[in-house]
Motif scaffolding. Structure first.
Motif, PDB file in Angstrom:
ATOM      1  N   TYR A 227       0.818  -1.217   0.000  1.00  0.00           N
ATOM      2  CA  TYR A 227       0.000   0.000   0.000  1.00  0.00           C
ATOM      3  C   TYR A 227       0.856   1.273   0.000  1.00  0.00           C
ATOM      4  CZ  TYR A 227      -4.096  -2.844   1.263  1.00  0.00           C
ATOM      5  OH  TYR A 227      -5.123  -3.758   1.265  1.00  0.00           O
ATOM      6  N   LEU A 228       2.131   1.156   0.343  1.00  0.00           N
ATOM      7  CA  LEU A 228       2.990   2.333   0.527  1.00  0.00           C
ATOM      8  C   LEU A 228       3.585   2.791  -0.802  1.00  0.00           C
ATOM      9  CD1 LEU A 228       4.773   1.066   3.759  1.00  0.00           C
ATOM     10  CD2 LEU A 228       3.069   2.902   3.638  1.00  0.00           C
ATOM     11  N   LYS A 229       3.491   4.089  -1.083  1.00  0.00           N
ATOM     12  CA  LYS A 229       3.973   4.638  -2.350  1.00  0.00           C
ATOM     13  C   LYS A 229       5.416   5.132  -2.268  1.00  0.00           C
ATOM     14  CE  LYS A 229      -0.625   6.120  -3.958  1.00  0.00           C
ATOM     15  NZ  LYS A 229      -1.470   7.291  -4.356  1.00  0.00           N
ATOM     16  N   ASP A 230       5.757   5.827  -1.170  1.00  0.00           N
ATOM     17  CA  ASP A 230       7.054   6.501  -1.101  1.00  0.00           C
ATOM     18  C   ASP A 230       7.928   6.040   0.057  1.00  0.00           C
ATOM     19  OD1 ASP A 230       6.397   8.236  -3.312  1.00  0.00           O
ATOM     20  OD2 ASP A 230       5.099   9.341  -1.931  1.00  0.00           O
ATOM     21  N   LEU A 268       7.529  24.964  17.043  1.00  0.00           N
ATOM     22  CA  LEU A 268       8.464  24.174  16.247  1.00  0.00           C
ATOM     23  C   LEU A 268       7.810  23.691  14.960  1.00  0.00           C
ATOM     24  CD1 LEU A 268      10.158  21.918  18.974  1.00  0.00           C
ATOM     25  CD2 LEU A 268      11.095  23.975  17.880  1.00  0.00           C
ATOM     26  N   PRO A 269       8.607  23.501  13.917  1.00  0.00           N
ATOM     27  CA  PRO A 269       8.048  22.933  12.678  1.00  0.00           C
ATOM     28  C   PRO A 269       7.495  21.527  12.935  1.00  0.00           C
ATOM     29  CG  PRO A 269      10.264  23.817  12.316  1.00  0.00           C
ATOM     30  CD  PRO A 269      10.045  23.809  13.798  1.00  0.00           C
ATOM     31  N   ILE A 270       6.447  21.173  12.218  1.00  0.00           N
ATOM     32  CA  ILE A 270       5.845  19.850  12.373  1.00  0.00           C
ATOM     33  C   ILE A 270       6.362  18.933  11.272  1.00  0.00           C
ATOM     34  CG2 ILE A 270       3.696  18.537  12.343  1.00  0.00           C
ATOM     35  CD1 ILE A 270       2.290  20.855  13.566  1.00  0.00           C
ATOM     36  N   PRO A 271       7.005  17.840  11.634  1.00  0.00           N
ATOM     37  CA  PRO A 271       7.521  16.930  10.602  1.00  0.00           C
ATOM     38  C   PRO A 271       6.397  16.150   9.924  1.00  0.00           C
ATOM     39  CG  PRO A 271       7.885  16.004  12.779  1.00  0.00           C
ATOM     40  CD  PRO A 271       7.333  17.380  12.990  1.00  0.00           C
ATOM     41  N   SER A 272       6.667  15.679   8.728  1.00  0.00           N
ATOM     42  CA  SER A 272       5.703  14.851   8.007  1.00  0.00           C
ATOM     43  C   SER A 272       5.781  13.415   8.511  1.00  0.00           C
ATOM     44  CB  SER A 272       6.013  14.877   6.510  1.00  0.00           C
ATOM     45  OG  SER A 272       7.248  14.202   6.262  1.00  0.00           O
ATOM     46  N   ASP A 273       4.814  12.592   8.091  1.00  0.00           N
ATOM     47  CA  ASP A 273       4.846  11.181   8.459  1.00  0.00           C
ATOM     48  C   ASP A 273       6.115  10.506   7.939  1.00  0.00           C
ATOM     49  OD1 ASP A 273       2.440  11.372   9.765  1.00  0.00           O
ATOM     50  OD2 ASP A 273       1.237  10.638   8.077  1.00  0.00           O
ATOM     51  N   GLY A 303       5.138   3.839  16.624  1.00  0.00           N
ATOM     52  CA  GLY A 303       5.679   3.921  15.274  1.00  0.00           C
ATOM     53  C   GLY A 303       4.891   3.102  14.279  1.00  0.00           C
ATOM     54  N   GLY A 304       4.404   1.955  14.700  1.00  0.00           N
ATOM     55  CA  GLY A 304       3.583   1.132  13.819  1.00  0.00           C
ATOM     56  C   GLY A 304       2.335   1.866  13.377  1.00  0.00           C
ATOM     57  N   TYR A 305       1.718   2.602  14.304  1.00  0.00           N
ATOM     58  CA  TYR A 305       0.500   3.342  13.958  1.00  0.00           C
ATOM     59  C   TYR A 305       0.789   4.467  12.963  1.00  0.00           C
ATOM     60  CZ  TYR A 305      -3.064   1.154  16.846  1.00  0.00           C
ATOM     61  OH  TYR A 305      -3.985   0.272  17.355  1.00  0.00           O
ATOM     62  N   THR A 306       1.990   5.067  13.054  1.00  0.00           N
ATOM     63  CA  THR A 306       2.337   6.099  12.080  1.00  0.00           C
ATOM     64  C   THR A 306       2.536   5.491  10.698  1.00  0.00           C
ATOM     65  OG1 THR A 306       3.361   7.431  13.815  1.00  0.00           O
ATOM     66  CG2 THR A 306       3.954   7.966  11.546  1.00  0.00           C
ATOM     67  N   LEU A 307       3.086   4.283  10.639  1.00  0.00           N
ATOM     68  CA  LEU A 307       3.190   3.580   9.361  1.00  0.00           C
ATOM     69  C   LEU A 307       1.793   3.313   8.791  1.00  0.00           C
ATOM     70  CD1 LEU A 307       5.071   2.191   7.299  1.00  0.00           C
ATOM     71  CD2 LEU A 307       4.814   0.088   8.645  1.00  0.00           C
ATOM     72  N   ALA A 308       0.865   2.876   9.630  1.00  0.00           N
ATOM     73  CA  ALA A 308      -0.514   2.656   9.181  1.00  0.00           C
ATOM     74  C   ALA A 308      -1.156   3.961   8.722  1.00  0.00           C
ATOM     75  CB  ALA A 308      -1.333   2.027  10.304  1.00  0.00           C
ATOM     76  N   GLU A 309      -0.868   5.047   9.429  1.00  0.00           N
ATOM     77  CA  GLU A 309      -1.391   6.370   9.052  1.00  0.00           C
ATOM     78  C   GLU A 309      -0.951   6.748   7.645  1.00  0.00           C
ATOM     79  OE1 GLU A 309      -0.295  10.869  10.536  1.00  0.00           O
ATOM     80  OE2 GLU A 309      -0.697   9.358  12.065  1.00  0.00           O
ATOM     81  N   LEU A 310       0.331   6.529   7.341  1.00  0.00           N
ATOM     82  CA  LEU A 310       0.843   6.841   6.010  1.00  0.00           C
ATOM     83  C   LEU A 310       0.192   5.950   4.960  1.00  0.00           C
ATOM     84  CD1 LEU A 310       2.863   8.396   4.241  1.00  0.00           C
ATOM     85  CD2 LEU A 310       4.526   6.569   4.701  1.00  0.00           C
ATOM     86  N   ALA A 311       0.038   4.673   5.267  1.00  0.00           N
ATOM     87  CA  ALA A 311      -0.556   3.740   4.303  1.00  0.00           C
ATOM     88  C   ALA A 311      -1.998   4.109   3.970  1.00  0.00           C
ATOM     89  CB  ALA A 311      -0.483   2.317   4.857  1.00  0.00           C
ATOM     90  N   VAL A 312      -2.777   4.475   4.972  1.00  0.00           N
ATOM     91  CA  VAL A 312      -4.174   4.852   4.738  1.00  0.00           C
ATOM     92  C   VAL A 312      -4.254   6.074   3.824  1.00  0.00           C
ATOM     93  CG1 VAL A 312      -6.208   5.828   5.871  1.00  0.00           C
ATOM     94  CG2 VAL A 312      -5.106   3.819   6.842  1.00  0.00           C
TER      95      VAL A 312
END
Length: 577
Positions: A227-230, A268-273, A303-312
């Motif tokens: 599911y991950l593009k980048d 502070l700047p907010i980093p991307s996923d 960290g796993g949930y952030t990976l799921a966030e990016l995939a969704v």
């Protein structure tokens, strides 16, 4: 004093909340305060002058013509025999609250306690019982139990605000937002105000994904890499045959780096996923790695949930907050909830700002959490209660945004007392699920019995909130007769001051964390790196045992090593000096 007053002879929609003179006890009298009293139908009929013809004039002459002899409602109470006279202050909930609005008993069952809150005449007594019946985590055997109030505990723990909702038989029984008078900045909060719910974001995210799975939009069991593009998951303990999936991420069995998130100061700047997953410059959490084979062990992983966030987001091509609004917040009627990070400026006035252990406000009021799936949800106790009720209704086979099959299926995946982040409590024929959370300046918790539909949500804007949260669960369990959340019982014992002094020193716990034991006020205290200090009480046991009354945390100094080490949470701490 404040009282509900019925000033004139009229129907039951005219009572007002007003000041009334406080009675002064005379000789052989005592003053007692009554929090709630019943109102019988006779009183209503007389106060409404439900008498016709000439008898109405007679009644008015007897009762005094224009005003009530006793305008304060509620005179029915029960006491043990007392030889003197008791003077009562009565504050009655008759479809009205002194902090809320008037209601008409003939047409309204709920009343607004303060903006957005929920309550009823029926729930008033239960609410009062909880507010004045806060019990500690520990009950000492052969000692009277000391009860406290929510207000007192908030002052003791330096807690500015509490959003609380109690669920009874699958419906919100009542909700309220409590504000500590010592914190002027929070005085305008009400039940529509929003708190960071911290890790309670995780089950909301998971249940949204479960709905996507049922709708055929995602496959919880598919290799998430597809599911991950980048983003390419770094090579680790996962394989093509045993990949990382949505399902093992949500159940904390993916093998991905354990741990949570600190958030980012608002300036502070907010980093991307992608930045977070790679631990790019400016990110305050480690890059994700698959450190253990998926599906083998339970390890809590933000960290796993952030990976799921990016995939969704890669699947739907939309912002995560918009996806969550569509799939869970709107369907569950969570009208005050928001995953957007950072929170829009227009909503800043709705926020219960976070506070540190010292009682000072978090710089900027709160941290931003770009890790939305893991920790980024803003909400209130009513919305989170609505979410729990949907789960309960589905389990019971009732109308819900989830299906009975979905909920019972995930419960079959229980592992080490956990299921998809929820802790599972089974007792007799009861099954309950519980989840906790903690962000910088916030402590949260929620629970519901899937059998009875009884539960609770608390959201606290303080790092000191865990102890009060535990006490609310214990106290509500007693008031509402839950089958889960019981007190710990212990028997206090005496230990000489000289023996206590021998325990003082610096310790290394689990070969990782520095702890210290100090002797203060004739007892020892255990200090944690974050500044928490647990005053320990000696109790009977197999070793030299202690307990922290507020949390129930138990510490055992070991006799076989001359008390130079102790156990805490099942791990050993060794004295360094």
């Amino acid at each position: 004093m404040k009282a509900v007053i019925y000033p004139t002879y009229d129907p039951p929609n005219v009572p007002i909340c007003n000041d009334a003179p406080k009675p002064s006890p005379k000789r052989n009298e005592i003053l007692a305060k009554v929090g709630a009293s019943s109102l019988n139908s006779g009183a209503v009929q007389i106060r409404g002058i439900k008498v016709e013809g000439l008898m109405k004039i007679v009644v008015l002459l007897v009762l005094r013509f224009a005003k009530h002899r006793q305008p304060i409602l509620g005179t029915v109470f029960s006491t043990n025999h007392f030889s003197g006279r008791i003077i009562f202050q009565v504050a009655l909930a008759f479809m009205i609250s002194c902090s809320g609005k008037t209601g008409d008993a003939s047409s309204e069952t709920n009343l607004a306690i303060k903006g957005g809150c929920i309550g009823s005449e029926e729930s008033f007594a239960r609410k009062s019982a909880l507010e004045h019946g806060i019990r500690g985590q520990v009950k000492f055997i052969q000692e009277p139990e000391n009860f406290s109030t929510i207000a007192h505990k908030m002052t003791e723990y330096k807690i500015p605000a509490l959003s609380l909702a109690v669920i009874k038989q699958g419906e919100i029984d009542w909700s309220d937002t409590y504000v500590n008078k010592d914190y002027a900045e929070e005085q305008n909060l009400d039940c529509s105000s929003i708190f960071q719910v911290a890790s309670l974001s995780k089950p909301v995210t998971f249940l949204a994904a479960l709905r996507m799975h049922t709708a055929g939009q995602i496959d919880l069991d598919k290799n998430i890499q597809e599911y991950l593009k980048d983003f390419q998951i770094p090579q680790g303990k996962h394989t093509r045959e045993n990949p990382v999936t949505f399902r093992n991420i949500f159940s904390h069995t993916s093998g991905i780096t354990a741990g949570g998130y600190q958030g980012y100061a608002r300036d502070l700047p907010i980093p991307s996923d992608l930045d977070i997953l790679r631990a790019s410059e400016g990110v305050n959490s480690p890059a994700i790695e698959v450190l253990a084979p998926p599906n083998e062990s339970l390890a809590y992983s933000g960290g796993g949930y952030t990976l799921a966030e990016l995939a969704v987001q890669d699947i739907f091509g939309e912002e995560f907050s918009d996806i969550m609004h569509k799939w869970i917040l709107e369907p569950a009627n969570m009208t005050h909830s928001e995953f957007t990070q950072p929170l829009p400026d227009a909503q800043a006035d709705q926020v219960a700002r976070g506070y540190t252990y010292s009682g000072s406000m978090v710089e900027g009021g709160w941290h931003n959490y770009p890790e939305q799936a893991a920790a980024g949800l803003w909400s209130n106790s009513i919305d989170m209660a609505q979410f729990l009720i949907e789960i309960y209704r589905a389990y019971q086979g009732k109308t819900s945004i989830f299906s009975e099959t979905e909920i019972k299926s995930i419960l079959s995946h229980e592992r080490e007392g956990h299921v998809y982040g929820f802790m599972v409590n089974r007792s007799d024929d009861d099954i309950a699920i519980t989840h906790y959370g903690g962000n910088m300046g916030y402590r949260t918790g929620m629970t519901i019995s899937l059998t009875s539909g009884n539960g609770l949500v608390y959201l606290i804007n303080s790092d000191n909130g865990s102890a009060l949260g535990n006490e609310l669960l214990l106290s509500t369990s007693r008031v509402y007769k839950w089958q889960h959340f019981e007190q710990i019982t212990a028997k206090r014992k005496h230990v000489n001051a000289d023996d206590l002094m021998q325990l003082v020193g610096e310790y290394k716990w689990n070969d990782q964390i520095d702890l210290s034991v100090k002797f203060e006020d004739n007892q020892i205290s255990l200090y944690f790196p974050n500044g928490d200090a647990y005053k320990l009480v000696p109790v009977t046991g197999d070793e030299l045992d202690f307990i922290h009354p507020n949390t129930g945390v138990q510490v055992s100094f070991l006799e076989r090593v001359d008390f130079q080490s102790f156990t805490l949470y099942g791990q050993t701490a060794i004295k360094l000096n």
